[in-house]
Scaffold this motif. Structure first.
Motif, PDB file in Angstrom:
ATOM      1  N   GLU A   1       0.972  -1.148   0.087  1.00 20.96           N
ATOM      2  CA  GLU A   1       0.309  -0.002  -0.057  1.00 20.96           C
ATOM      3  C   GLU A   1       0.692   1.172  -0.159  1.00 20.96           C
ATOM      4  O   GLU A   1       0.223   2.335  -0.173  1.00 20.96           O
ATOM      5  N   ASP A   2       2.152   1.331   0.034  1.00 26.29           N
ATOM      6  CA  ASP A   2       3.063   2.162   0.003  1.00 26.29           C
ATOM      7  C   ASP A   2       3.349   2.738  -1.550  1.00 26.29           C
ATOM      8  O   ASP A   2       3.937   3.717  -1.865  1.00 26.29           O
ATOM      9  N   THR A   3       2.906   1.778  -2.318  1.00 26.06           N
ATOM     10  CA  THR A   3       3.064   2.013  -3.817  1.00 26.06           C
ATOM     11  C   THR A   3       2.310   3.425  -4.163  1.00 26.06           C
ATOM     12  O   THR A   3       1.230   3.255  -3.874  1.00 26.06           O
ATOM     13  N   ALA A   4       3.210   3.954  -4.854  1.00 27.75           N
ATOM     14  CA  ALA A   4       2.729   5.395  -5.411  1.00 27.75           C
ATOM     15  C   ALA A   4       3.938   6.200  -6.210  1.00 27.75           C
ATOM     16  O   ALA A   4       4.897   5.717  -6.027  1.00 27.75           O
ATOM     17  N   MET A   5       3.608   7.428  -6.556  1.00 30.77           N
ATOM     18  CA  MET A   5       4.481   8.434  -7.034  1.00 30.77           C
ATOM     19  C   MET A   5       4.660   9.122  -5.803  1.00 30.77           C
ATOM     20  O   MET A   5       3.857   9.677  -5.405  1.00 30.77           O
ATOM     21  N   TYR A   6       6.023   9.457  -5.623  1.00 35.22           N
ATOM     22  CA  TYR A   6       6.457  10.213  -4.160  1.00 35.22           C
ATOM     23  C   TYR A   6       7.102  11.434  -4.889  1.00 35.22           C
ATOM     24  O   TYR A   6       7.856  11.758  -5.713  1.00 35.22           O
ATOM     25  N   TYR A   7       6.626  12.629  -4.152  1.00 34.06           N
ATOM     26  CA  TYR A   7       6.904  14.181  -4.555  1.00 34.06           C
ATOM     27  C   TYR A   7       7.274  14.594  -3.358  1.00 34.06           C
ATOM     28  O   TYR A   7       6.977  14.379  -2.220  1.00 34.06           O
ATOM     29  N   CYS A   8       8.389  15.769  -3.519  1.00 32.77           N
ATOM     30  CA  CYS A   8       8.772  16.538  -2.308  1.00 32.77           C
ATOM     31  C   CYS A   8       8.314  17.998  -2.999  1.00 32.77           C
ATOM     32  O   CYS A   8       8.034  18.239  -4.022  1.00 32.77           O
ATOM     33  N   ALA A   9       8.076  18.664  -1.952  1.00 34.82           N
ATOM     34  CA  ALA A   9       7.626  20.049  -2.068  1.00 34.82           C
ATOM     35  C   ALA A   9       8.260  21.011  -1.235  1.00 34.82           C
ATOM     36  O   ALA A   9       8.802  20.453  -0.073  1.00 34.82           O
ATOM     37  N   ALA A  10       8.274  22.157  -1.548  1.00 32.45           N
ATOM     38  CA  ALA A  10       8.970  23.336  -0.582  1.00 32.45           C
ATOM     39  C   ALA A  10       8.164  24.446  -0.421  1.00 32.45           C
ATOM     40  O   ALA A  10       7.469  24.722  -1.113  1.00 32.45           O
ATOM     41  N   ASN A  11       8.154  25.042   0.856  1.00 32.90           N
ATOM     42  CA  ASN A  11       7.472  26.524   1.119  1.00 32.90           C
ATOM     43  C   ASN A  11       8.620  27.118   1.944  1.00 32.90           C
ATOM     44  O   ASN A  11       9.144  26.903   3.061  1.00 32.90           O
ATOM     45  N   PHE A  12       9.009  28.223   1.147  1.00 31.81           N
ATOM     46  CA  PHE A  12       9.925  29.317   1.892  1.00 31.81           C
ATOM     47  C   PHE A  12       9.236  30.266   2.776  1.00 31.81           C
ATOM     48  O   PHE A  12       9.682  30.481   3.883  1.00 31.81           O
ATOM     49  N   ALA A  13       8.047  30.737   2.105  1.00 29.53           N
ATOM     50  CA  ALA A  13       7.383  31.945   2.821  1.00 29.53           C
ATOM     51  C   ALA A  13       7.094  31.561   4.410  1.00 29.53           C
ATOM     52  O   ALA A  13       7.127  32.454   5.410  1.00 29.53           O
ATOM     53  N   LEU A  14       6.558  30.384   4.385  1.00 30.86           N
ATOM     54  CA  LEU A  14       5.849  29.870   5.847  1.00 30.86           C
ATOM     55  C   LEU A  14       6.690  29.174   6.718  1.00 30.86           C
ATOM     56  O   LEU A  14       6.307  28.080   7.284  1.00 30.86           O
ATOM     57  N   TRP A  15       8.113  29.338   6.534  1.00 27.92           N
ATOM     58  CA  TRP A  15       9.061  28.610   7.029  1.00 27.92           C
ATOM     59  C   TRP A  15       8.954  28.147   8.708  1.00 27.92           C
ATOM     60  O   TRP A  15       9.362  27.146   9.033  1.00 27.92           O
ATOM     61  N   PHE A  16       8.381  29.052   9.191  1.00 31.59           N
ATOM     62  CA  PHE A  16       8.189  29.334  10.600  1.00 31.59           C
ATOM     63  C   PHE A  16       6.920  28.253  11.145  1.00 31.59           C
ATOM     64  O   PHE A  16       6.432  28.090  12.231  1.00 31.59           O
ATOM     65  N   ALA A  17       6.159  27.835  10.235  1.00 29.00           N
ATOM     66  CA  ALA A  17       4.703  27.244  10.468  1.00 29.00           C
ATOM     67  C   ALA A  17       4.760  25.875   9.757  1.00 29.00           C
ATOM     68  O   ALA A  17       3.670  25.408   9.320  1.00 29.00           O
ATOM     69  N   CYS A  18       5.622  25.064   9.623  1.00 34.29           N
ATOM     70  CA  CYS A  18       5.862  23.853   8.754  1.00 34.29           C
ATOM     71  C   CYS A  18       4.994  22.866   9.667  1.00 34.29           C
ATOM     72  O   CYS A  18       4.972  22.720  10.930  1.00 34.29           O
ATOM     73  N   GLY A  19       4.359  21.953   8.894  1.00 31.27           N
ATOM     74  CA  GLY A  19       3.371  21.037   9.631  1.00 31.27           C
ATOM     75  C   GLY A  19       2.662  20.391   8.588  1.00 31.27           C
ATOM     76  O   GLY A  19       2.464  20.815   7.500  1.00 31.27           O
ATOM     77  N   LEU A  20       1.978  19.298   9.113  1.00 30.85           N
ATOM     78  CA  LEU A  20       0.939  18.712   7.923  1.00 30.85           C
ATOM     79  C   LEU A  20      -0.095  19.367   7.535  1.00 30.85           C
ATOM     80  O   LEU A  20      -0.719  20.156   8.465  1.00 30.85           O
ATOM     81  N   GLY A  21      -0.411  19.311   6.381  1.00 25.82           N
ATOM     82  CA  GLY A  21      -1.512  19.980   5.907  1.00 25.82           C
ATOM     83  C   GLY A  21      -1.243  21.418   5.353  1.00 25.82           C
ATOM     84  O   GLY A  21      -2.265  22.357   4.880  1.00 25.82           O
TER      85      GLY A  21
END
Length: 125
Positions: free
Chosen positions: A89-109
């Motif tokens: 069930e881990d089978t998938a396309m995996y992507y990474c993503a970045a957010n610079f503006a909200l670096w202080f508020a990282c979290g799921l979602g």
């Protein structure tokens, strides 16, 4: 222009491991959120892990907690996703993503505005 490039995907049997890499170019800012996502055919995109790179704080979805771990190599401007005890069930396309503006508020979602092209992970039973 920031670019994210994923690598490390492949095919493994259940119980195996893979390490995905997310290399950032055009980015000289250590303060950012990096997220790892996956999307299987016919399913919604799921955020599985992330990191606030300035202090290394990590967070994980319940579906991968205890099996996946995220880390970074600042010298290489690369974030890794170590995936152990893989399941079909881990089978998938995996992507990474970045957010610079909200670096202080990282979290799921949180929202991301830079994305890589993805790397395929296939786990057979």
């Amino acid at each position: 222009q920031v670019q994210l490039v994923e690598s490390g995907g492949g095919s493994v049997q259940a119980g195996g491991s893979l390490r995905l890499s997310c290399a950032a170019s055009g980015d000289f800012n250590r303060r950012k959120c990096i997220g790892w996502f996956r999307q299987a055919p016919g399913k919604e995109r799921e955020e599985v892990a992330g990191m606030k790179t300035v202090n290394g704080v990590m967070y994980y979805a319940d579906s991968v907690k205890g099996r996946f771990s995220i880390s970074q190599d600042n010298a290489k401007n690369t974030v890794y996703l170590q995936m152990n005890s893989l399941k079909p069930e881990d089978t998938a396309m995996y992507y990474c993503a970045a957010n610079f503006a909200l670096w202080f508020a990282c979290g799921l979602g949180m929202k991301y505005n830079y994305w890589g092209q993805g790397t395929q992970v296939t786990v057979s039973s």
